[in-house]
Design an enzyme around this catalytic site. Sequence first.
Site, short mmCIF file in Angstrom:
data_model
loop_
_atom_site.label_atom_id
_atom_site.label_comp_id
_atom_site.label_asym_id
_atom_site.label_seq_id
_atom_site.Cartn_x
_atom_site.Cartn_y
_atom_site.Cartn_z
N ASP A 30 0.90 -1.34 -0.16
CA ASP A 30 0.15 0.00 0.00
C ASP A 30 0.83 1.17 -0.10
OD1 ASP A 30 -1.65 1.94 0.52
OD2 ASP A 30 -2.60 1.08 2.31
N GLU A 80 29.14 9.37 4.90
CA GLU A 80 29.29 8.29 5.43
C GLU A 80 29.19 7.23 3.97
OE1 GLU A 80 25.34 8.38 7.59
OE2 GLU A 80 25.78 6.24 7.50
N CYS A 112 25.52 9.95 9.93
CA CYS A 112 25.03 10.91 9.59
C CYS A 112 25.47 12.07 10.43
CB CYS A 112 23.39 10.81 9.51
SG CYS A 112 22.88 9.37 8.76
N SER A 202 17.36 0.95 15.34
CA SER A 202 17.78 2.42 14.88
C SER A 202 17.00 3.31 15.38
CB SER A 202 18.14 2.41 13.34
OG SER A 202 16.99 2.27 12.53
N HIS A 234 17.66 15.53 12.35
CA HIS A 234 17.92 14.59 11.39
C HIS A 234 16.73 13.58 10.81
CE1 HIS A 234 20.02 11.60 9.04
NE2 HIS A 234 19.77 10.53 9.83
N LYS A 243 8.33 11.34 15.05
CA LYS A 243 8.56 10.39 16.35
C LYS A 243 9.43 11.30 17.35
CE LYS A 243 8.59 6.17 13.67
NZ LYS A 243 7.45 5.15 14.28
N ASN A 285 16.72 9.77 2.11
CA ASN A 285 17.86 10.01 3.24
C ASN A 285 19.00 10.54 2.56
OD1 ASN A 285 19.24 10.06 5.64
ND2 ASN A 285 18.99 8.13 5.83
N SER A 317 24.09 6.94 13.34
CA SER A 317 24.02 5.85 14.04
C SER A 317 25.32 5.43 14.35
CB SER A 317 23.46 4.72 12.80
OG SER A 317 22.40 5.04 12.61
N1 CAA Z 1 -0.79 3.30 5.77
C1 CAA Z 1 -0.26 4.02 6.49
N2 CAA Z 1 0.70 3.97 7.42
C2 CAA Z 1 1.13 2.48 7.38
C3 CAA Z 1 0.70 1.55 6.41
C4 CAA Z 1 -0.51 1.81 5.57
N3 CAA Z 1 -1.03 0.96 4.82
N4 CAA Z 1 1.44 0.16 6.78
C5 CAA Z 1 2.31 0.61 7.65
N5 CAA Z 1 2.17 1.84 8.08
C6 CAA Z 1 3.18 2.51 8.96
C7 CAA Z 1 3.32 1.83 10.36
O1 CAA Z 1 2.39 2.02 11.12
C8 CAA Z 1 4.71 2.37 10.79
O2 CAA Z 1 4.21 3.66 11.35
P1 CAA Z 1 4.80 4.12 12.66
O3 CAA Z 1 6.20 3.79 12.86
O4 CAA Z 1 4.48 5.24 12.95
O5 CAA Z 1 4.20 2.86 13.73
C9 CAA Z 1 5.36 3.16 9.32
O6 CAA Z 1 4.21 2.64 8.34
C10 CAA Z 1 6.55 2.13 8.88
O7 CAA Z 1 6.08 0.77 8.75
P2 CAA Z 1 6.76 -0.45 9.49
O8 CAA Z 1 7.35 -0.45 10.82
O9 CAA Z 1 6.17 -1.83 9.49
O10 CAA Z 1 7.87 -0.53 8.51
P3 CAA Z 1 9.31 -1.36 8.20
O11 CAA Z 1 9.54 -2.22 9.46
O12 CAA Z 1 9.07 -2.15 6.96
O13 CAA Z 1 10.25 -0.44 7.82
C11 CAA Z 1 11.92 1.04 9.12
C12 CAA Z 1 10.55 0.69 8.75
C13 CAA Z 1 12.41 -0.05 10.10
C14 CAA Z 1 12.23 2.50 9.56
C15 CAA Z 1 12.93 0.96 7.59
O14 CAA Z 1 12.47 1.85 6.72
C16 CAA Z 1 14.36 1.02 7.86
O15 CAA Z 1 15.09 0.11 8.28
N6 CAA Z 1 14.90 2.17 7.47
C17 CAA Z 1 16.53 2.50 7.64
C18 CAA Z 1 16.87 2.78 9.10
C19 CAA Z 1 16.28 4.26 9.40
O16 CAA Z 1 16.27 5.05 8.62
N7 CAA Z 1 16.25 4.29 10.61
C20 CAA Z 1 16.16 5.60 11.17
C21 CAA Z 1 16.74 5.65 12.72
S1 CAA Z 1 18.56 5.54 12.17
C22 CAA Z 1 19.19 6.97 11.63
O17 CAA Z 1 18.38 7.98 11.57
C23 CAA Z 1 20.49 7.12 10.84
C24 CAA Z 1 20.09 7.11 9.50
O18 CAA Z 1 20.10 8.00 8.74
C25 CAA Z 1 20.10 5.71 8.74
#
Ligand code: CAA
Length: 395
Positions: A30, A80, A112, A202, A234, A243, A285, A317
Amino acid sequence: MTAIGIHDLELATAHHVVDLTGLAESKSIDPAKYVLGLGQTEMSVPAPDEDIVTMGAAAALPILERNGTEGIRTLLFATESGVDQSKAAGVSAHALLNLPSSVRVVEFKQACYAGTAALQSAIGIVSRNPGERVLIIASDVARYDLDSAAEPTQGAGAVAMLVAADPALVEIEPLNGIATADVDDFWRPNDSSTAIVDGALSVSAYLDALTGAWNDLAERGGPGIDEIDRILYHQPFTKMAKKAQQRLAEVTGAQLSTALSENEASVGRETGLEMGSRYNRRLGNSYTASLYAALAALLDHDKGLAGNRLGFFSYGSGSVSEFFTGIVQPGYDERRDAARAARMLDGRAPLEIADYRELHGAEYPSAADLETSRVTASPFRFAGIRNRARRYERS
Ligand code: CAA
């Protein structure tokens, strides 16, 4: 004490763009998950003849055209997604930009956070010699494995900043809060072109770092939350800023608006979350550049900021993080032009999903000579590899 801070700021990105609705549909996901759940609509993708050097030099060029090179004796390149283990990418940018040989160059790395490390170091250099100015380039390509959860949080972008005494945009204040913790939430081993990430860890590590950095700032006598008018975070994906804002509201007890889009009802004090996310939701990003792309978006769109205090949260990170503040300078808005960034983002060439996947899979091992195809519209291009060394040229 001399005011020191960001005198000029410019953004650049990659040639291509992938629409995240199309990416979601290609995986039968979706699209709302990416657009609302992560807060991302697009991601920039480099052409084969682009990388952190070409994006970084493209960001720096207009700054040098506007300000000249007088007083610049240091170029700090934060990244990075480095392209060499030894030579600083900034040395290649230095050549492309025709900077004088009297400019020293070094590369900064700590995920970052490195852009902020460069900023604080630049301030140190300028405070020692107030006649000097420091050019910072923060440039990154965020790459994760195809079909991983992190894939829709890829992106590419660069921010260049000129740090000087009596800055025209933002004076950076001396107090800061720092939080460092050894955590394996995200990293990129030397033998991998994509990052390894524990997504859930993360997110919690980022939020815990925010708490730690804020508490350190508070313990050191920093401004209270009510004395900070706008807050920039960031943004690995823009929902992360929401968040973070929720966490900061919990930690401080303040009522802060967490509305990330213009359609969301704003409850609590408005701190620029939506305006600060306008570029990052389209860039994806940009790692070291992300916080400063948020600053560019805020300065471009929020017209009444003169004299306001900005809060900045930088997270890298691994992890190192910092909360610091700055004061927006009078006349900043006359120097900003939102249309410039809009033209850049709108001007990217869309990629079909199949083409994006093919481009993602392309590797450029240094063992073989390579001539890249001419694609980029940037003033600079990565021409290829000869004798194991990367070659760059003006387009
Ligand atoms: N409609 C609306 N929202 C939906 C949805 C839908 N149909 N389906 C899911 N969502 C929402 C979920 O509820 C969730 O929202 P919340 O976090 O508010 O609960 C959001 O979409 C994401 O869904 P999931 O948590 O299921 O997503 P995921 O597990 O597949 O992936 C992630 C999310 C783990 C962040 C992934 O994108 C990831 O690994 N990203 C890279 C790591 C990252 O960016 N980490 C951030 C902190 S680290 C950092 O900041 C350093 C850096 O730059 C990397």
